[in-house]
Motif scaffolding. Structure first.
Motif, mmCIF file in Angstrom:
data_model
loop_
_atom_site.group_PDB
_atom_site.id
_atom_site.type_symbol
_atom_site.label_atom_id
_atom_site.label_comp_id
_atom_site.label_asym_id
_atom_site.label_seq_id
_atom_site.Cartn_x
_atom_site.Cartn_y
_atom_site.Cartn_z
ATOM 1 N N ASN A 1 29.034 -9.852 45.908
ATOM 2 C CA ASN A 1 30.359 -10.458 46.085
ATOM 3 C C ASN A 1 31.229 -9.755 47.114
ATOM 4 O OD1 ASN A 1 29.592 -12.251 44.108
ATOM 5 N ND2 ASN A 1 30.775 -11.286 42.477
ATOM 6 N N SER A 2 30.821 -8.558 47.564
ATOM 7 C CA SER A 2 31.616 -7.856 48.583
ATOM 8 C C SER A 2 30.846 -7.629 49.878
ATOM 9 C CB SER A 2 32.134 -6.518 48.035
ATOM 10 O OG SER A 2 31.079 -5.710 47.555
ATOM 11 N N ASN A 3 29.594 -8.119 49.925
ATOM 12 C CA ASN A 3 28.778 -8.063 51.154
ATOM 13 C C ASN A 3 28.662 -6.655 51.727
ATOM 14 O OD1 ASN A 3 28.531 -10.881 50.955
ATOM 15 N ND2 ASN A 3 30.370 -11.198 52.192
ATOM 16 N N ASN A 4 28.287 -5.735 50.856
ATOM 17 C CA ASN A 4 28.079 -4.362 51.307
ATOM 18 C C ASN A 4 27.105 -3.635 50.378
ATOM 19 O OD1 ASN A 4 29.718 -3.795 49.058
ATOM 20 N ND2 ASN A 4 31.546 -3.483 50.311
ATOM 21 N N VAL A 5 26.805 -2.405 50.734
ATOM 22 C CA VAL A 5 25.911 -1.568 49.935
ATOM 23 C C VAL A 5 26.662 -0.311 49.511
ATOM 24 C CG1 VAL A 5 23.882 -0.038 50.045
ATOM 25 C CG2 VAL A 5 23.743 -2.387 50.905
ATOM 26 N N SER A 6 26.595 0.006 48.219
ATOM 27 C CA SER A 6 27.178 1.244 47.695
ATOM 28 C C SER A 6 26.115 2.328 47.612
ATOM 29 C CB SER A 6 27.763 1.028 46.293
ATOM 30 O OG SER A 6 28.888 0.189 46.332
ATOM 31 N N LYS A 7 26.555 3.561 47.835
ATOM 32 C CA LYS A 7 25.706 4.735 47.630
ATOM 33 C C LYS A 7 26.376 5.606 46.575
ATOM 34 C CE LYS A 7 23.969 8.947 49.901
ATOM 35 N NZ LYS A 7 23.883 9.708 51.182
ATOM 36 N N ILE A 8 25.579 6.020 45.583
ATOM 37 C CA ILE A 8 26.091 6.899 44.527
ATOM 38 C C ILE A 8 25.186 8.120 44.453
ATOM 39 C CG2 ILE A 8 26.763 7.105 42.107
ATOM 40 C CD1 ILE A 8 26.879 4.077 41.946
ATOM 41 N N THR A 9 25.760 9.289 44.642
ATOM 42 C CA THR A 9 24.982 10.529 44.596
ATOM 43 C C THR A 9 24.594 10.852 43.155
ATOM 44 O OG1 THR A 9 26.876 11.993 44.267
ATOM 45 C CG2 THR A 9 26.325 11.388 46.552
ATOM 46 N N PRO A 10 23.624 11.771 42.956
ATOM 47 C CA PRO A 10 23.258 12.170 41.592
ATOM 48 C C PRO A 10 24.447 12.738 40.813
ATOM 49 C CG PRO A 10 21.573 12.882 43.128
ATOM 50 C CD PRO A 10 22.707 12.368 43.955
ATOM 51 N N GLY A 11 25.443 13.263 41.538
ATOM 52 C CA GLY A 11 26.640 13.777 40.887
ATOM 53 C C GLY A 11 27.682 12.721 40.582
ATOM 54 N N GLY A 12 27.417 11.457 40.971
ATOM 55 C CA GLY A 12 28.319 10.359 40.653
ATOM 56 C C GLY A 12 29.360 10.029 41.695
ATOM 57 N N VAL A 13 29.248 10.606 42.902
ATOM 58 C CA VAL A 13 30.199 10.298 43.977
ATOM 59 C C VAL A 13 29.812 8.972 44.633
ATOM 60 C CG1 VAL A 13 31.190 11.061 46.157
ATOM 61 C CG2 VAL A 13 30.617 12.737 44.376
ATOM 62 N N SER A 14 30.733 8.015 44.629
ATOM 63 C CA SER A 14 30.462 6.667 45.145
ATOM 64 C C SER A 14 31.129 6.428 46.490
ATOM 65 C CB SER A 14 30.964 5.620 44.141
ATOM 66 O OG SER A 14 30.348 5.759 42.890
ATOM 67 N N THR A 15 30.367 5.843 47.432
ATOM 68 C CA THR A 15 30.904 5.450 48.731
ATOM 69 C C THR A 15 30.274 4.125 49.141
ATOM 70 O OG1 THR A 15 29.194 6.752 49.860
ATOM 71 C CG2 THR A 15 31.345 7.812 49.540
ATOM 72 N N ILE A 16 30.885 3.455 50.100
ATOM 73 C CA ILE A 16 30.278 2.270 50.710
ATOM 74 C C ILE A 16 29.456 2.738 51.897
ATOM 75 C CG2 ILE A 16 30.694 0.095 51.881
ATOM 76 C CD1 ILE A 16 31.295 0.050 48.880
ATOM 77 N N LEU A 17 28.133 2.518 51.822
ATOM 78 C CA LEU A 17 27.250 2.963 52.901
ATOM 79 C C LEU A 17 27.400 2.101 54.138
ATOM 80 C CD1 LEU A 17 24.933 4.858 53.819
ATOM 81 C CD2 LEU A 17 23.351 3.100 52.992
ATOM 82 N N GLY A 18 27.441 0.771 53.966
ATOM 83 C CA GLY A 18 27.547 -0.123 55.112
ATOM 84 C C GLY A 18 27.667 -1.566 54.676
ATOM 85 N N THR A 19 27.905 -2.451 55.646
ATOM 86 C CA THR A 19 28.064 -3.876 55.360
ATOM 87 C C THR A 19 26.735 -4.613 55.503
ATOM 88 O OG1 THR A 19 28.673 -4.276 57.658
ATOM 89 C CG2 THR A 19 30.463 -3.868 56.105
ATOM 90 N N THR A 20 26.692 -5.831 54.949
ATOM 91 C CA THR A 20 25.469 -6.645 54.964
ATOM 92 C C THR A 20 25.798 -8.051 55.436
ATOM 93 O OG1 THR A 20 25.779 -7.504 52.720
ATOM 94 C CG2 THR A 20 24.671 -5.367 52.933
ATOM 95 N N GLY A 21 24.762 -8.911 55.403
ATOM 96 C CA GLY A 21 24.987 -10.336 55.569
ATOM 97 C C GLY A 21 25.660 -10.881 54.321
ATOM 98 N N THR A 22 25.709 -12.218 54.213
ATOM 99 C CA THR A 22 26.438 -12.853 53.116
ATOM 100 C C THR A 22 25.615 -12.920 51.832
ATOM 101 O OG1 THR A 22 27.501 -14.240 54.800
ATOM 102 C CG2 THR A 22 27.821 -14.857 52.492
ATOM 103 N N ARG A 23 26.209 -12.440 50.746
ATOM 104 C CA ARG A 23 25.657 -12.398 49.390
ATOM 105 C C ARG A 23 24.303 -11.679 49.330
ATOM 106 N NH1 ARG A 23 23.483 -15.575 45.172
ATOM 107 N NH2 ARG A 23 22.953 -17.342 46.482
ATOM 108 N N PRO A 24 24.315 -10.393 49.533
ATOM 109 C CA PRO A 24 23.069 -9.621 49.398
ATOM 110 C C PRO A 24 22.632 -9.548 47.934
ATOM 111 C CG PRO A 24 24.906 -8.126 49.649
ATOM 112 C CD PRO A 24 25.459 -9.509 49.847
#
Length: 390
Positions: free
Chosen positions: A59-82
């Motif tokens: 729903n946000s057309n992107n990819v999240s990255k979460i480290t083993p310690g729980g730190v969340s960031t947006i890694l990058g954008t994608t096409g529509t509805r990945p």
């Protein structure tokens, strides 16, 4: 004082031994926690060799990255509805974009590009050892192959409405066909056959080291197993609406159950249990090298981690504790025996403590007669002719 000292040591050793008694955790109540947050509507999930989690956020057309310690960031954008997501050996992320009919590539540094086009409505994605990408295209009943250079071709046809996709060690592709209630096998050369039948409306699909295929049926709680020869049997039950599936190195199957918000575990013998709870509507599932389970939770926009009990590690720890307890017991026995010996000392007449000192004993009163010295018990009188000395 000697007896008190050794008695104290024995008590300490016994207490230490009791503290080392091993208590095994329950095999059916694995602890679950929220590892981190994601973008909106996470669907697919994957993991890298360092334990970082990635989700495709439909729903946000992107990819999240979460480290083993729980730190969340947006890694990058994608096409529509990945929807689907996978990762290569270099850490590049790929998503199948269901509404834009293409595949996005995101480098570890977060650079996003469109790798290539797909058939209509690609729902799931997988990758081979050479870096070729494959998508299951729901509305066109095909599998697309995209080379690392971005060249797109149709590898082969599938049954009706393929959703899940998996690849074996020989490069054969398998799809779970939602409306067809079948699994399609497509060889690397593009030859398509129906491998076997499934339960109603399969979406999730995985494969074990022997080439057996497993699918979860979203219209019931029936897990199916299809052998490489196409023999299909019921293998175990799941929670309600198993949307995603994975397998560990021991052959245990895990499903993310959308309606129940939990994870089922099915052993190689077909025994089914609820492993743990998740966030709301888990649609994706993956596993790390330690056997911990992670789910992408569509409606709560987060990732759940279920810490799985490690039986091998527990056995090793139990053996270590048993050895330590045995050694503590041995030392306690030795000290007890020494205490018993020391308790006998008052019944021995006179004990010479050092050479060059005549008949000095452990008795506490010193009696002297000329150049002769004797010791008697505290409070006792000196022998006749002897004088008490302090």
């Amino acid at each position: 004082m000697l007896k008190k000292h050794f008695r104290t040591n024995v008590i300490a050793v016994v207490i230490a031994s009791l503290c080392l008694v091993y208590i095994s955790p329950s095999a059916y109540a694995e602890p679950s926690s929220i590892l981190g947050t994601t973008g909106t509507g996470p669907s697919g999930i994957t993991i890298d060799s360092s334990g970082n989690i990635y989700t495709s956020n439909a729903n946000s057309n992107n990819v999240s990255k979460i480290t083993p310690g729980g730190v969340s960031t947006i890694l990058g954008t994608t096409g529509t509805r990945p929807e689907g997501i996978t990762i290569d050996s270099s850490g590049n992320i790929y998503t199948s974009n269901a509404s834009s009919n293409n595949v996005s590539k995101i480098t570890p540094g977060g650079v996003s590009t469109i790798l290539g086009t797909t058939g209509t409505r690609p729902e799931d994605i997988t990758i081979d050892s050479l870096g070729n990408i494959y998508t299951a295209n729901l509305n066109s009943n095909t599998v697309t192959k995209i080379t690392p250079e971005g060249v797109s071709t149709t590898l082969g046809t599938t049954g009706a409405n393929p959703v899940g996709i998996i690849i074996d060690s020989s490069g054969n592709i398998y799809t779970a066909n939602y409306t067809g209630n079948t699994v399609t096998k497509i060889t690397p050369e593009g030859v398509s056959t129906t491998l076997g039948t499934t339960g109603a409306n399969p979406e999730a699909i995985t494969i074990d080291s022997l080439g057996n295929i497993y699918t979860g049926s979203t219209s019931n709680t029936n897990l199916r197993k299809i052998t490489p020869l196409g023999v299909s049997t019921s293998f175990g039950t799941t929670g309600s609406v198993p949307r995603a599936i994975t397998i560990d190195s021991s052959g245990n199957i895990y499903t993310a159950n959308e309606n129940d918000s939990n994870v089922s575990k099915i052993t190689p013998g077909g025994v089914s249990t609820i492993l743990g709870t998740t966030g709301t509507r888990p649609l994706g599932i993956t596993i790390d090298s330690s056997g911990n389970i992670y789910t992408a939770n569509r409606d709560s926009n987060n990732v759940t981690k279920i810490t799985v009990f490690d039986q091998a590690a527990a056995n090793a720890e139990a053996a270590r504790v048993a050895a330590a307890t045995a050694e503590a017991a041995r030392k306690a026995k030795e000290q007890k025996e020494l205490m018993e010996i020391l308790a006998l000392i008052p019944s021995i007449g006179e004990l010479t403590l050092s050479l060059g000192e005549t008949t000095q004993s452990l008795y506490s009163t010193k009696c002297v007669k000329g150049k002769t010295t004797k010791y008697v018990k505290y409070g006792a009188k000196c022998p006749k002719g002897y004088v008490k000395k302090k």
